[in-house]
Design an enzyme around this catalytic site. Structure first.
Site, short mmCIF file in Angstrom:
data_model
loop_
_atom_site.label_atom_id
_atom_site.label_comp_id
_atom_site.label_asym_id
_atom_site.label_seq_id
_atom_site.Cartn_x
_atom_site.Cartn_y
_atom_site.Cartn_z
N TRP A 1 -5.09 30.18 -3.33
CA TRP A 1 -5.42 29.33 -2.20
C TRP A 1 -4.39 29.54 -1.09
O TRP A 1 -3.25 29.95 -1.34
CB TRP A 1 -5.45 27.86 -2.63
CG TRP A 1 -6.02 26.94 -1.60
CD1 TRP A 1 -5.38 25.94 -0.93
CD2 TRP A 1 -7.37 26.93 -1.12
NE1 TRP A 1 -6.24 25.31 -0.07
CE2 TRP A 1 -7.48 25.91 -0.16
CE3 TRP A 1 -8.50 27.72 -1.40
CZ2 TRP A 1 -8.67 25.63 0.53
CZ3 TRP A 1 -9.69 27.44 -0.71
CH2 TRP A 1 -9.75 26.40 0.23
N HIS B 1 11.26 11.90 4.38
CA HIS B 1 12.08 11.99 5.58
C HIS B 1 13.42 12.69 5.41
O HIS B 1 14.19 12.81 6.36
CB HIS B 1 12.35 10.60 6.18
CG HIS B 1 11.13 9.75 6.30
ND1 HIS B 1 10.12 10.04 7.19
CD2 HIS B 1 10.74 8.63 5.63
CE1 HIS B 1 9.16 9.12 7.08
NE2 HIS B 1 9.51 8.26 6.14
N PHE C 1 0.80 -1.22 0.00
CA PHE C 1 0.00 0.00 0.00
C PHE C 1 0.84 1.28 0.00
O PHE C 1 0.35 2.33 -0.41
CB PHE C 1 -0.94 0.01 1.21
CG PHE C 1 -1.87 -1.16 1.24
CD1 PHE C 1 -2.89 -1.28 0.30
CD2 PHE C 1 -1.72 -2.15 2.18
CE1 PHE C 1 -3.75 -2.36 0.31
CE2 PHE C 1 -2.57 -3.25 2.21
CZ PHE C 1 -3.59 -3.35 1.27
N GLU D 1 -4.88 24.25 -10.04
CA GLU D 1 -6.21 24.35 -10.62
C GLU D 1 -6.20 24.27 -12.14
O GLU D 1 -7.26 24.42 -12.76
CB GLU D 1 -6.88 25.67 -10.21
CG GLU D 1 -7.21 25.77 -8.74
CD GLU D 1 -7.92 27.06 -8.40
OE1 GLU D 1 -8.41 27.14 -7.26
OE2 GLU D 1 -7.98 27.98 -9.24
N HIS E 1 -10.82 18.44 -8.75
CA HIS E 1 -9.90 18.94 -9.76
C HIS E 1 -10.02 18.12 -11.05
O HIS E 1 -10.90 17.28 -11.19
CB HIS E 1 -8.48 18.95 -9.20
CG HIS E 1 -8.29 19.98 -8.13
ND1 HIS E 1 -7.22 20.83 -8.09
CD2 HIS E 1 -9.05 20.31 -7.05
CE1 HIS E 1 -7.32 21.63 -7.06
NE2 HIS E 1 -8.43 21.33 -6.41
#
Length: 392
Positions: A89, A216, A27, A163, A189
């Site tokens: 935004w 990381h 995953f 966008e 979107h």
């Protein structure tokens, strides 16, 4: 009749892609994310793509990368000035504050809704190091003029293209005019990968810096020969937890990559449908005497449709919003509106406003937008026109 802000872009292909990931038992970021990045680069004509967890984290990593590049042409330091449009935004602006940059707000063009080019030119000083252009509601900036403005200056250009996936200017994809560009694949979107975003760049060193910062700040995801550490050890154990940059964990899920692969296959048709909707919207509203609609630059990918009430009429935006809501038509402010107005978060910023922001103030008070979709919405546009006609 309902006119929603957005609608699902998924069908059985996306759910099959999710099922395949579930069956694989893997995953976290892996081969499907890499395949999606490769396809995304091909679509945009970029050398490199880095998928991340959101468009917001894409913006964060772009700014971070400019602090850790070794290239003096691109490298920023705290206190450098960054010019931004006053309408965007919030997470266009937040990484600038978080890295100690001075944010210089300038006005937007009332027609295009993008940064006003004369205001941009006048705002540049010897301290200006970065222009963070925003392609608003699918509309690319005029990059010929922006590049002419900064041609003889030591100024870096990056793009918030969250966008405007699929938009073009002069045959080149929006998001690829600066040294880096950000994209979002949130539900509303152009494509949707659950949560997700990307950064594109043609610069190999920035690409390697982004790879490290994404996970990381370690070396694990870097190629053996890279711009961050030079050469990696062949000892996998030694390289497992070697940290070289103060990074984050903004990796995408493998499921998001798998869905993105299917979404990109559909994107050309999505853009075609959005542009067809836009042509109908423009034809429907071009002669409505009390509203202005967005002026297209290049080829917009039409995220949504803006409506700005003109001066000298007795209609208030509140009246319009209330009427649209009663008639099941979703609407929103034009992104954040004028970000300088009533945003208490600015108390934490080192910022300055250069020149008037009267256009940003006007659309903040009198503007709104409605959604566009990846399928035909002519009946919904007709419904909107019928409702708006009550104000005649």
């Amino acid at each position: 009749m309902e006119y929603k802000l957005a609608s699902t872009t998924w069908d059985e292909r996306e759910y099959a892609a999710l099922s395949n990931v579930i069956e694989s038992g893997h995953f976290s970021m892996g081969e499907r994310v890499l395949e999606y990045e490769t396809a995304f680069s091909k679509y945009n004509g970029s050398n490199y793509t880095v998928m991340v967890g959101s468009g917001s984290s894409a913006n964060l990593l772009m700014i971070a990368a400019l602090f850790y590049t070794s290239n003096p042409k691109y490298r920023l330091k705290a206190g450098d000035e960054v010019i931004v449009p006053a309408v965007s935004w919030s997470t266009t602006y937040f990484p600038l504050q978080q890295y100690g940059l001075k944010v210089v707000f300038v006005d937007v063009d009332r027609g295009t809704l993008n940064i006003e080019l004369d205001a941009l030119k006048e705002a540049i000083t010897p301290r200006t190091r970065l222009i963070f252009a925003v392609n608003l509601l699918g509309n690319p900036n005029n990059y010929d003029e922006i590049n002419e403005i900064i041609a003889d200056k030591d100024i870096v250009l990056i793009e918030d293209n969250c966008e405007s996936l699929g938009a073009e200017f002069g045959g080149k994809k929006a998001g690829t005019f600066g040294v880096m560009g950000s994209y979002s694949s949130f539900y509303s979107h152009h494509i949707a990968t659950m949560e997700g975003g990307c950064i594109t760049t043609d610069d190999e060193e920035l690409y390697h810096v982004l790879l490290s910062l994404r996970a990381h700040g370690w070396t694990r995801n870097l190629p053996k020969k890279n711009w961050v550490t030079g050469l990696k050890s062949d000892d996998w154990f030694d390289e497992s937890f070697k940290f070289v940059l103060p990074g984050y964990n903004v990796r995408p899920l493998e499921m998001s990559g798998a869905v993105g692969i299917e979404q990109l296959k559909k994107l050309p048709e999505f853009i075609r449908a959005r542009r067809e909707n836009a042509r109908y919207f423009i034809e429907t509203f071009k002669d409505l005497e009390f509203v202005e609609i967005q002026e297209e630059i290049g080829q917009s990918s039409w995220f949504g449709f803006s409506l700005i009430l003109k001066e000298q009429n007795e209609i208030s935006r509140r009246d319009v919003v209330e009427l649209l809501t009663r008639n099941s038509i979703d609407c929103r402010p034009i992104v954040s509106g004028n970000f300088l107005k009533n945003q208490s978060v600015l108390q934490h910023f080192n910022y300055e406003v250069r020149g008037s922001v009267e256009n940003a103030e006007y659309l903040d008070a009198q503007g709104l937008f409605v959604g566009n979709h990846q399928v035909c919405i002519k009946p919904q546009i007709d419904h909107l026109a019928m409702v708006m006609a009550r104000f005649r």
